[in-house]
Scaffold this active site. Structure first.
Site, PDB file in Angstrom:
ATOM      1  N   ARG A 103       1.067  -1.086   0.014  1.00  0.00           N
ATOM      2  CA  ARG A 103       0.005   0.022  -0.141  1.00  0.00           C
ATOM      3  C   ARG A 103       0.897   1.351  -0.060  1.00  0.00           C
ATOM      4  O   ARG A 103       1.467   1.368   0.916  1.00  0.00           O
ATOM      5  CB  ARG A 103      -0.771  -0.107   1.314  1.00  0.00           C
ATOM      6  CG  ARG A 103      -2.156  -0.852   1.267  1.00  0.00           C
ATOM      7  CD  ARG A 103      -3.279  -0.263   2.154  1.00  0.00           C
ATOM      8  NE  ARG A 103      -2.407  -0.100   3.483  1.00  0.00           N
ATOM      9  CZ  ARG A 103      -3.437   0.279   4.626  1.00  0.00           C
ATOM     10  NH1 ARG A 103      -4.437   0.400   4.176  1.00  0.00           N
ATOM     11  NH2 ARG A 103      -2.796   0.593   5.706  1.00  0.00           N
ATOM     12  N   THR A 107      -1.478   7.450  -0.666  1.00  0.00           N
ATOM     13  CA  THR A 107      -2.811   7.290  -1.196  1.00  0.00           C
ATOM     14  C   THR A 107      -3.233   6.241  -0.781  1.00  0.00           C
ATOM     15  O   THR A 107      -4.543   6.202  -0.801  1.00  0.00           O
ATOM     16  CB  THR A 107      -2.193   7.103  -2.747  1.00  0.00           C
ATOM     17  OG1 THR A 107      -1.637   5.747  -2.774  1.00  0.00           O
ATOM     18  CG2 THR A 107      -1.728   8.187  -3.305  1.00  0.00           C
ATOM     19  N   ASP A 202       4.651  -6.432   9.672  1.00  0.00           N
ATOM     20  CA  ASP A 202       5.726  -6.088  10.768  1.00  0.00           C
ATOM     21  C   ASP A 202       5.783  -7.066  11.919  1.00  0.00           C
ATOM     22  O   ASP A 202       6.917  -7.789  12.162  1.00  0.00           O
ATOM     23  CB  ASP A 202       5.480  -4.601  11.299  1.00  0.00           C
ATOM     24  CG  ASP A 202       6.063  -3.721  10.195  1.00  0.00           C
ATOM     25  OD1 ASP A 202       6.932  -4.121   9.128  1.00  0.00           O
ATOM     26  OD2 ASP A 202       5.973  -2.707  10.177  1.00  0.00           O
TER      27      ASP A 202
HETATM   28  C1  PRP Z   1      -1.302  -4.692   4.442  1.00  0.00           C
HETATM   29  C2  PRP Z   1      -2.043  -5.914   4.644  1.00  0.00           C
HETATM   30  C3  PRP Z   1      -2.839  -6.248   3.349  1.00  0.00           C
HETATM   31  C4  PRP Z   1      -3.170  -4.494   2.979  1.00  0.00           C
HETATM   32  C5  PRP Z   1      -4.468  -4.178   3.467  1.00  0.00           C
HETATM   33  O1  PRP Z   1      -0.249  -5.181   3.504  1.00  0.00           O
HETATM   34  O2  PRP Z   1      -1.395  -7.197   4.731  1.00  0.00           O
HETATM   35  O3  PRP Z   1      -2.277  -6.620   2.269  1.00  0.00           O
HETATM   36  O4  PRP Z   1      -2.049  -3.722   3.760  1.00  0.00           O
HETATM   37  O5  PRP Z   1      -4.623  -2.944   3.316  1.00  0.00           O
HETATM   38  P1  PRP Z   1      -5.925  -2.483   2.139  1.00  0.00           P
HETATM   39  O6  PRP Z   1      -7.119  -3.438   2.318  1.00  0.00           O
HETATM   40  O7  PRP Z   1      -6.180  -0.970   2.539  1.00  0.00           O
HETATM   41  O8  PRP Z   1      -5.341  -2.779   0.896  1.00  0.00           O
HETATM   42  P2  PRP Z   1       1.027  -4.072   3.451  1.00  0.00           P
HETATM   43  O9  PRP Z   1       0.777  -2.999   2.381  1.00  0.00           O
HETATM   44  O10 PRP Z   1       1.300  -3.232   4.665  1.00  0.00           O
HETATM   45  O11 PRP Z   1       2.042  -4.779   3.015  1.00  0.00           O
HETATM   46  P3  PRP Z   1       3.002  -5.801   3.629  1.00  0.00           P
HETATM   47  O12 PRP Z   1       2.151  -7.077   4.263  1.00  0.00           O
HETATM   48  O13 PRP Z   1       4.162  -6.221   2.693  1.00  0.00           O
HETATM   49  O14 PRP Z   1       3.402  -5.459   4.925  1.00  0.00           O
END
Ligand code: PRP
Length: 208
Positions: A103, A107, A202
């Site tokens: 993400r 944004t 994390d």
């Molecule tokens: C987190 C989580 C999802 C996403 C959810 O991943 O694991 O994939 O955010 O958010 P959304 O519904 O608003 O899209 P992140 O982007 O933090 O990446 P990571 O798992 O690599 O830490």
């Protein structure tokens, strides 16, 4: 809401409570993610199609049934990775197709960085694995990718959702069942689920 299934299983609720606890360290956190994923997948796969068959036991012939469809597990990197192992143990014949999305912090929109799906679909049922459904952007993008690939049936299996994420995924892809352990109160101003559990990636990988 139609096509949204929130687990009522006491073991799921018990383990989820331990998972949320800010004192839970990465090793325990990973164990809990794995165990909750196994329990959720048991419920999410209750309608898989079977082919009747017969099997020879040491004592004779028994009638039985085997899974008809080829299953694909689709973890969204990174946090979805922790849900793979336990689920795969239950379905060792499944294929695992990783989708890399992160993400954008400003944004909150998903950015794709890894996708090695072959040209034609190799599975009939795709089970998307991601512990968090926050804005829903990552889940919607993954379903978009899988539909474009030609997946016939797609389910989303997650652990904690915000109402906003459920709404977003359901409104764009109402045909995709959502299996979840909990639906929390809301998203905060930086897109984290409240009360949630913090950052699932994390906390699994010790990078917080
Ligand atoms: C987190 C989580 C999802 C996403 C959810 O991943 O694991 O994939 O955010 O958010 P959304 O519904 O608003 O899209 P992140 O982007 O933090 O990446 P990571 O798992 O690599 O830490």
């Amino acid at each position: 809401m139609e096509n949204v299934f929130q687990s009522q299983h006491p073991l799921v609720q018990h383990k989820l409570t331990k998972l949320r606890d800010k004192a839970t360290k990465p090793k325990k956190f990973r164990e809990l993610i794995r165990e909750i994923a196994m329990l959720l997948i048991y419920e999410a796969t209750a309608d898989l199609a079977l082919d009747e068959t017969q099997v020879e036991t040491p004592m004779g012939i028994a009638s039985g049934a085997l899974l008809r469809e080829k299953i694909g597990l689709v973890p969204i990197l990174r946090a979805g990775l922790g849900m793979v192992d336990g689920v795969w143990e239950m379905m060792p014949g499944a294929e695992v197709w990783h989708i890399g999305l992160y993400r954008d912090e400003k944004t909150l929109r998903p950015v794709e960085y890894y996708n090695k799906l072959p040209v034609d679909p190799t599975v009939q049922v795709c089970l998307i694995l991601d512990p968090m459904l926050a804005t829903g952007g990552s889940a919607v993008a993954t379903v978009d990718i899988l539909k474009k690939w030609g997946a016939q049936r797609i389910k989303f299996v997650g652990i904690i959702a915000a109402p906003e994420g459920i709404q977003a995924l359901h409104s764009v892809h109402p045909d995709v069942p959502i299996h979840i352990a909990a639906v929390d109160k809301c998203l905060n101003e930086i897109g984290f689920i409240v009360p949630g559990l913090g950052d699932a990636g994390d906390r699994q990988f010790g990078t917080g």
